[in-house]
Design a protein around this motif. Structure first.
Motif, PDB file in Angstrom:
ATOM      1  N   GLU A   1      34.977  -7.187  53.832  1.00  0.00           N
ATOM      2  CA  GLU A   1      34.616  -7.099  55.238  1.00  0.00           C
ATOM      3  C   GLU A   1      33.162  -7.555  55.433  1.00  0.00           C
ATOM      4  OE1 GLU A   1      36.738  -6.080  57.713  1.00  0.00           O
ATOM      5  OE2 GLU A   1      38.338  -5.917  56.217  1.00  0.00           O
TER       6      GLU A   1
ATOM      7  N   ALA B   1      30.838  -5.903  56.691  1.00  0.00           N
ATOM      8  CA  ALA B   1      29.968  -4.762  56.401  1.00  0.00           C
ATOM      9  C   ALA B   1      30.826  -3.512  56.302  1.00  0.00           C
ATOM     10  CB  ALA B   1      28.915  -4.582  57.492  1.00  0.00           C
ATOM     11  N   THR B   2      30.236  -2.419  55.854  1.00  0.00           N
ATOM     12  CA  THR B   2      30.916  -1.135  55.897  1.00  0.00           C
ATOM     13  C   THR B   2      31.315  -0.811  57.335  1.00  0.00           C
ATOM     14  OG1 THR B   2      30.593   1.251  55.654  1.00  0.00           O
ATOM     15  CG2 THR B   2      28.635  -0.057  56.007  1.00  0.00           C
ATOM     16  N   ASN B   3      32.352   0.007  57.478  1.00  0.00           N
ATOM     17  CA  ASN B   3      32.780   0.345  58.835  1.00  0.00           C
ATOM     18  C   ASN B   3      31.824   1.324  59.530  1.00  0.00           C
ATOM     19  OD1 ASN B   3      33.685   2.599  57.260  1.00  0.00           O
ATOM     20  ND2 ASN B   3      35.273   3.054  58.764  1.00  0.00           N
ATOM     21  N   ALA B   4      30.747   1.688  58.845  1.00  0.00           N
ATOM     22  CA  ALA B   4      29.667   2.399  59.530  1.00  0.00           C
ATOM     23  C   ALA B   4      28.933   1.473  60.483  1.00  0.00           C
ATOM     24  CB  ALA B   4      28.683   2.966  58.508  1.00  0.00           C
ATOM     25  N   TRP B   5      29.002   0.153  60.222  1.00  0.00           N
ATOM     26  CA  TRP B   5      28.250  -0.820  61.011  1.00  0.00           C
ATOM     27  C   TRP B   5      29.127  -1.810  61.749  1.00  0.00           C
ATOM     28  CZ3 TRP B   5      23.835   1.316  61.244  1.00  0.00           C
ATOM     29  CH2 TRP B   5      23.283   1.963  60.144  1.00  0.00           C
ATOM     30  N   ALA B   6      30.333  -2.073  61.240  1.00  0.00           N
ATOM     31  CA  ALA B   6      31.218  -3.054  61.889  1.00  0.00           C
ATOM     32  C   ALA B   6      32.659  -2.627  61.690  1.00  0.00           C
ATOM     33  CB  ALA B   6      30.991  -4.446  61.300  1.00  0.00           C
TER      34      ALA B   6
ATOM     35  N   THR C   1      36.418  -2.490  60.701  1.00  0.00           N
ATOM     36  CA  THR C   1      37.199  -3.144  59.653  1.00  0.00           C
ATOM     37  C   THR C   1      38.292  -3.990  60.283  1.00  0.00           C
ATOM     38  OG1 THR C   1      36.739  -1.387  58.065  1.00  0.00           O
ATOM     39  CG2 THR C   1      38.725  -2.701  57.672  1.00  0.00           C
TER      40      THR C   1
ATOM     41  N   TYR D   1      33.622   4.855  55.520  1.00  0.00           N
ATOM     42  CA  TYR D   1      32.311   5.521  55.459  1.00  0.00           C
ATOM     43  C   TYR D   1      32.274   6.759  56.341  1.00  0.00           C
ATOM     44  CZ  TYR D   1      27.371   6.416  55.045  1.00  0.00           C
ATOM     45  OH  TYR D   1      26.170   7.025  54.792  1.00  0.00           O
TER      46      TYR D   1
ATOM     47  N   ASN E   1      32.200  11.283  55.591  1.00  0.00           N
ATOM     48  CA  ASN E   1      30.933  11.989  55.805  1.00  0.00           C
ATOM     49  C   ASN E   1      31.103  13.493  56.012  1.00  0.00           C
ATOM     50  OD1 ASN E   1      29.140   9.455  57.804  1.00  0.00           O
ATOM     51  ND2 ASN E   1      29.812   9.431  55.682  1.00  0.00           N
TER      52      ASN E   1
END
Length: 200
Positions: A53, A55-60, A62, A103, A107
């Protein structure tokens, strides 16, 4: 408060794996408890591609549908037990990939470990603890390590894991610790969500 939901994740997918036996053993023990609900999750049922991907799905968000399905699945749970082998002193590639595919879903949740192999996956579990801290999780101190000749007897001779009585106290301690942390973090997450909603 509803009972915390715990996912027991089978962390290897090889045809010759032992993990499904270890996973079933800890599932059967956990199922007898009244303070948690448990479910087995098999990574074989989640054929994730290698993480590719932007980025991690914390930022973008999926894009891969299987990745999105995985995120939705693990988001349902309040805590996790990783049933893991050890490959070359580390975690399996398929488990690391599954961890990387999410991500926020991980948490502020607790995680415990059942390791098996020559040294009970001790080194893999230490590596896992570091990875999970980066995912903002709370790994437990207690774990179950099924190792040495006893593991080989189960692997090669088919001896039931339940025959090794010394593992049960270790499993009970791990489950007690996981239940405590899972409940505490569930209360804290819900309080945080309620406060955020009130501020909107």
């Amino acid at each position: 408060m509803t009972k915390p939901k715990i996912a027991i994740i089978l962390s290897t997918t090889r045809a010759a794996r032992f993990g499904h036996k270890a996973g079933q053993w800890i599932y059967d023990m956990a199922k007898q408890r009244h303070d948690i609900d448990v479910e087995l999750i098999d990574l074989r049922d989640h054929p994730l591609p290698f993480f590719d991907e932007v980025a991690t799905n914390a930022w973008a968000p999926t894009q891969n549908p299987e990745g999105v399905r995985w995120q939705k699945k693990i988001a349902q749970y309040d805590g996790y037990i990783f049933v893991t082998a050890e490959y070359n002193h580390g975690v399996s590639a398929v488990l690391k990939n599954a961890l990387d595919f999410a991500y926020p879903e991980w948490n502020r949740k607790a995680a415990a470990f059942l390791g098996y192999g020559g040294v009970g996956a001790a080194r893999a579990i230490e590596q896992l603890r570091l990875i999970l801290i980066e995912l903002q999780m709370a790994p437990t101190r207690s774990a179950v390590h099924f190792a040495g000749n006893d593991f080989m007897a189960a692997l090669r001779e088919g001896k039931p894991i339940a025959d090794f009585g010394y593992l049960k106290p270790a499993a009970d301690a791990m489950l007690d610790e996981l239940a405590w942390w899972t409940s505490a973090l569930k209360v804290a997450r819900e309080a945080t969500e309620k406060k955020a909603a009130a501020a909107e």
